[in-house]
Design a protein around this motif. Structure first.
Motif, PDB file in Angstrom:
ATOM      1  N   ILE A   1      -1.933  -0.026  11.151  1.00  0.00           N
ATOM      2  CA  ILE A   1      -0.764   0.730  10.687  1.00  0.00           C
ATOM      3  C   ILE A   1      -1.089   1.442   9.378  1.00  0.00           C
ATOM      4  N   GLN A   2      -1.793   0.749   8.477  1.00  0.00           N
ATOM      5  CA  GLN A   2      -2.227   1.406   7.237  1.00  0.00           C
ATOM      6  C   GLN A   2      -3.119   2.601   7.544  1.00  0.00           C
TER       7      GLN A   2
ATOM      8  N   PHE B   1       0.856  -1.186   0.000  1.00  0.00           N
ATOM      9  CA  PHE B   1       0.000   0.000   0.000  1.00  0.00           C
ATOM     10  C   PHE B   1       0.890   1.234   0.000  1.00  0.00           C
ATOM     11  N   SER B   2       0.352   2.342  -0.486  1.00  0.00           N
ATOM     12  CA  SER B   2       1.195   3.498  -0.800  1.00  0.00           C
ATOM     13  C   SER B   2       0.915   4.730   0.043  1.00  0.00           C
ATOM     14  N   LYS B   3      -0.079   4.650   0.949  1.00  0.00           N
ATOM     15  CA  LYS B   3      -0.410   5.831   1.756  1.00  0.00           C
ATOM     16  C   LYS B   3      -1.208   5.412   2.967  1.00  0.00           C
ATOM     17  N   TYR B   4      -1.362   6.336   3.904  1.00  0.00           N
ATOM     18  CA  TYR B   4      -2.223   6.099   5.058  1.00  0.00           C
ATOM     19  C   TYR B   4      -3.689   6.205   4.642  1.00  0.00           C
ATOM     20  N   GLY B   5      -4.495   5.319   5.208  1.00  0.00           N
ATOM     21  CA  GLY B   5      -5.938   5.459   5.068  1.00  0.00           C
ATOM     22  C   GLY B   5      -6.540   4.958   3.780  1.00  0.00           C
TER      23      GLY B   5
ATOM     24  N   LEU C   1       5.723   4.281  11.605  1.00  0.00           N
ATOM     25  CA  LEU C   1       5.472   3.123  10.752  1.00  0.00           C
ATOM     26  C   LEU C   1       4.358   3.452   9.781  1.00  0.00           C
ATOM     27  N   PRO C   2       4.486   3.037   8.543  1.00  0.00           N
ATOM     28  CA  PRO C   2       5.664   2.430   7.938  1.00  0.00           C
ATOM     29  C   PRO C   2       6.831   3.427   7.854  1.00  0.00           C
ATOM     30  N   ARG C   3       8.026   2.877   7.735  1.00  0.00           N
ATOM     31  CA  ARG C   3       9.192   3.746   7.627  1.00  0.00           C
ATOM     32  C   ARG C   3       9.231   4.469   6.290  1.00  0.00           C
TER      33      ARG C   3
END
Length: 327
Positions: free
Chosen positions: A52-53, A11-15, A61-63
């Motif tokens: 975390i996502q 995955f490439s972003k939060y949320g 996190l993620p780093r």
């Protein structure tokens, strides 16, 4: 697929949720000093992975993005890094990954977060065991102070959400500690939870279940709390005078409550769990599984090509036991 590439899910972003999971081909990682490269046979999804996502550990996190999620894997070592003398290529192992990487065909793990997997323990059962099993084990031993060898005097233990990942292990481990176990779960899972050793089982939707009231009118010495949205007043009414509540999914409110109780010198304790990756605990759980004393309950198994289904099922929150992904 090129020889030095592997399939993975990122995955490439939060949320972004399920919609942001992408199937990609990325380079197979190389083990650095004290690391091992593992060909993954099974991975398990834990709620912390999609939390975390959602940004629960932002910005730590993620780093970096894009990120391959997941921490719990079982498989076979294909390469060892410098300084690794405990393992060799061909060894079957189970490992937890500090920075994600489980939803892939290969992953690199630190040798100190890796333990041998005996042939009696399947890849799926071993992968299921780690985060959830460690949480159950450390809740009962480190925080609640129980010995799991049956030498403690009998105690009364309540386990909420006992059909979930942590709960299914907590029921079994509590019975090893000579505990009388009362458990809550949905009606469809009551027989399963009884089969794991629970002495009393409550449907969490009934008045008795919502009140956490023991059918034999017991007060609890220890409550292993594996769900959310139960007020302290409900726990307090059911605890012995020096009872303990271990919150396995602590949030900000838990830590605030802990601070208040310390200030007021309350005898009934609320203890937040922060699970630690300890090799000796991992090895202990695997050996219990090998001996047939600890069973992994597998809700469902999904191919890596359909990892979105596993992710969505975990987010839904009604899995019985653990959700497995296999490359």
């Amino acid at each position: 697929m090129a020889q030095n590439l592997m399939r993975a899910v990122q995955f490439s972003k939060y949320g972004g949720g399920v919609a942001d999971l992408k199937h990609v081909e990325v380079p197979i990682p190389s083990p650095k000093k004290n690391e091992v490269l593992i060909k993954i046979e099974a991975a398990s999804i834990n709620p912390i992975d999609w939390k975390i996502q959602n940004g629960i550990a932002r910005p730590f996190l993620p780093r970096k993005f894009p990120h391959i999620p997941g921490t719990d894997i079982a498989g076979e070592i294909v390469q060892v890094g410098a300084g690794v003398d405990k393992f060799k290529a061909g060894d079957k192992v189970v490992a937890t990954l500090g920075n994600g990487g489980a939803l892939a065909e290969f992953a690199v793990a630190h040798s100190d977060s890796t333990v041998p997997r005996p042939p009696e323990v399947s890849a799926a059962d071993a992968a299921a065991l780690l985060t959830a099993g460690l949480a159950a084990h450390q809740s009962l031993t480190k925080l609640a102070g129980l010995k799991l060898d049956g030498t403690d005097p009998p105690v009364n233990v309540l386990i909420t959400a006992a059909s979930g990942g942590v709960g299914t292990y907590a029921v079994q481990l509590a019975k090893l500690a000579n505990a009388h176990v009362t458990a809550t779960c949905g009606a469809r899972n009551m027989d399963l939870v009884r089969s794991l050793g629970a002495d009393e089982v409550l449907d969490y939707k009934t008045p008795e279940g919502k009140a956490l009231k023991s059918p034999s009118d017991r007060k609890y010495d220890i409550i292993i709390h594996c769900t959310t949205n139960i007020p302290w007043s409900t726990f307090e009414a059911n605890l012995t005078s020096k009872g303990k509540v271990v919150d396995t999914t602590p949030g900000f409110g838990t830590f605030m409550s802990v601070a208040v109780k310390k200030i007021t010198f309350a005898k009934k304790q609320l203890l937040p769990l922060l699970t630690a990756v300890k090799q000796e605990n991992m090895d202990y759980l695997v050996k219990l599984s090998q001996a047939g004393k600890l069973k992994s309950i597998i809700d469902s198994t999904h191919p890596l090509s359909k990892a979105e289904e596993a992710w969505a099922k975990s987010i839904d929150g009604h899995a019985t036991g653990k959700i497995i992904v296999e490359p």
